[in-house]
Design an enzyme around this catalytic site. Sequence first.
Site, PDB file in Angstrom:
ATOM      1  N   HIS A 339      -6.350   4.266  10.749  1.00  0.00           N
ATOM      2  CA  HIS A 339      -7.776   3.965  10.632  1.00  0.00           C
ATOM      3  C   HIS A 339      -8.613   5.232  10.677  1.00  0.00           C
ATOM      4  O   HIS A 339      -9.591   5.386   9.940  1.00  0.00           O
ATOM      5  CB  HIS A 339      -8.190   3.007  11.750  1.00  0.00           C
ATOM      6  CG  HIS A 339      -9.626   2.595  11.692  1.00  0.00           C
ATOM      7  ND1 HIS A 339     -10.337   2.239  12.807  1.00  0.00           N
ATOM      8  CD2 HIS A 339     -10.485   2.517  10.659  1.00  0.00           C
ATOM      9  CE1 HIS A 339     -11.580   1.955  12.455  1.00  0.00           C
ATOM     10  NE2 HIS A 339     -11.698   2.110  11.160  1.00  0.00           N
ATOM     11  N   GLU A 580       4.746  -2.129  -5.131  1.00  0.00           N
ATOM     12  CA  GLU A 580       4.967  -1.021  -4.208  1.00  0.00           C
ATOM     13  C   GLU A 580       6.349  -1.062  -3.566  1.00  0.00           C
ATOM     14  O   GLU A 580       6.681  -0.216  -2.744  1.00  0.00           O
ATOM     15  CB  GLU A 580       3.885  -1.015  -3.115  1.00  0.00           C
ATOM     16  CG  GLU A 580       3.658  -2.348  -2.450  1.00  0.00           C
ATOM     17  CD  GLU A 580       2.426  -2.362  -1.554  1.00  0.00           C
ATOM     18  OE1 GLU A 580       1.934  -1.283  -1.188  1.00  0.00           O
ATOM     19  OE2 GLU A 580       1.947  -3.467  -1.228  1.00  0.00           O
ATOM     20  N   ASP A 604       3.256   3.865  -1.389  1.00  0.00           N
ATOM     21  CA  ASP A 604       4.388   3.145  -0.818  1.00  0.00           C
ATOM     22  C   ASP A 604       5.567   3.103  -1.783  1.00  0.00           C
ATOM     23  O   ASP A 604       6.719   3.179  -1.364  1.00  0.00           O
ATOM     24  CB  ASP A 604       3.990   1.728  -0.419  1.00  0.00           C
ATOM     25  CG  ASP A 604       3.527   1.650   1.031  1.00  0.00           C
ATOM     26  OD1 ASP A 604       3.983   2.488   1.832  1.00  0.00           O
ATOM     27  OD2 ASP A 604       2.725   0.773   1.366  1.00  0.00           O
TER      28      ASP A 604
END
Length: 743
Positions: A339, A580, A604
Amino acid sequence: AEWSAWAFQSVISPVYLLDPASNRYILMATEGLYLKAVGKVSLAHSEGLVGLVGSREEPINLEDAPSHPRYRYFPETGEERFRSFLGVPIIHHRRVLGVLVVQQRESSRCFDEGEEAFLVTVSAQLAGVIAHSEATGAISGLSLTGEEARDVSFNGVPGAPGVAIGHGVVVYPAADLDVVPDRPAEDIELELGLFRSAVQAVCEDIEQVAKRLTSRLRPEELALFDVYLRMLGDEALPGEVNSRIREGIWAQGALKQVVQHYVRHFEMMDDHYLQERAVDVRDLGRRLLSYLQEGEQKDLNYPERTVLVSEELTPAMLGEVPRGQLVGLVSVKGSSNSHVAILARAMGVPTVMGLVDIPVNQLDGKELIVDGFEGQIFASPSADLRTFFQEICDEEDELDRGLEALRDKPCETTDGYRVPLLVNTGLMTDVVRSLSHGAEGIGLYRTEVPFMIKDRFPSEQEQRQYYREQLEAFAPNPVTMRTLDIGGDKSLTYFPIQEENPFLGWRGIRVTLDHPEIFLVQVRAMLKASEGLNNLQVMLPMISNISEVEESLHLIYRVYHEVREEGYDIQMPKVGVMIEIPAAVYQIRELADRVDFLSVGSNDLTQYLLAVDRNNPRVAQLYHSYHPAVLQALVRVAQDAHAAGKPVGICGELAGDPGGALLLMAMGYDSLSMNAASLPKVKSVIRSVSREWAVKLLKDVLLLDSPHVIKSCVDLALRNAGFGRYLRPGKSKSAALAGQAEP
């Protein structure tokens, strides 16, 4: 050294460390040689048997060392008495730190395999300790030779792009003993008083808790509180802490040392009951620390150019820095998807995360350079290095000003090929930057961000408000909202996921399908937020099976009809999937039959194709978006999607890289989604070349077999086309670092 001497008996065991500044091996410790030689004897990088061990990076075991042609004699060491030689390199993260040697007094003989294996074990265990100690000394301003150390660098992973120059301010979360910095006590009596007050406050807390629970617990259970109180007696833990404070250590540091000593002592015991007492000691330590820290960090002095440094940064820490003074972030823990990293990119603050072997507490007050492009930090920079990075900062500012004119112009090649540029967002601050940079929509809205900034699941109404802001800001352009993608390195404090291997575990669509109550509320909030705008697109993350898509579509259609029945005038949004996982690469046609669009999550996908955790600095050099396997997979996805008649976009770091964007455009991707800061550069490059030129470049690089050669080829093509200024850093650091080296 003493350990080795004890194990081998009748031996000497000198340790030679490689000084990065002079590139020479220096005798730094010894057992059996003359102590006056320590710090005085040195060898060139390839000199003597020590240099041979280091250059070969493997053990050398000799029966008669003086007869070897590489033998080097130093009379000041007294080593002529020893003939047998065994040298083992000390290596840390592929870098030779030094050489550990044992030599025997007895008649000539080779050390046996067991002795050699033992020394290899010792050197491996020493490596991390030496690296940390060396870094600590270098940050403090001294090299191995005692000379001033400059340009001390540490490698991590890029968290947010850009370069920052400022002074470090170390912050740490409340009541976390492990990250309390080492500091001397400025006023011993004051520290003793603070600790005495903390002990008294904790004793009162424990007595109050015990009193409240008297009617609910049996006497034997209440006895636990008596144990706590006895541990807080003057002759127990507080007595030892007070002793260390009187030795000149501040109260928090003294408490940390004593608690860690107790914990180690209990954890080594065989008795299970006594092992569990370590938990009690930790708890008491945290309670005492919380009182010692009351108001302690509220008075932090933030310099005009603050580089915030922490073991693990939190959004709250960012909010404490006065507006306009935060220029860079450094976090030992965390990843480019945490975050804080997302927030840093939204704020445009250069960030480096995931550093290893860095004594974070020593960076307080030091001048630091944060290179968010390369994922490096430099402590105590030389004038040349500071000038080098200041020029990069100035170039970035000038470049941004020059690109502002492109904001309202279409992203179109010189031969008329149009490719929409979208942005990845998560916060409203992203939206403001995105609109100012000319974004044509949102290719990825990370809906987990509103979940991360709360201490509970947001309600349907709260989610609806978040989503409406994004949809309104970009209407009528499309806004693609990814359903909740937690797990892996993205966790919620109120919904913890503890797994041995989180990236291959319970994450993305797997979590939300197992918890339809979360998924249904989120989709309902999205649909209601889209009323009257109808620019919503829903995207499903972490898809590996067709059944996941079918189950998700069933739930989405169910919510759509329910919301319509409630009286909302909405349209069914387009639904897409993220590609992904390698399994999805080979199911494009089947997926395309069921959804409206596809979008590649290149970060990813690269991670899973290469089996490299992109947030792990220990293997970061193996993560490469230009890897031939990655490019081949991306080509296949674009071809198969178009063959099935469905549009395919891409959101990931590769799309925001000017060279990567050219290759993706040549592959035929229908849209590129990136961080707002990258958009103007990508648009500038695409508007200046023809698609035919980009297709030829793609054909050339697909013939290559090395990611580094491919990257060099793309960079060369950009430089030849006049875009060398977009390659960061724009020039080699070698000149600025001449004569300097990493610790």
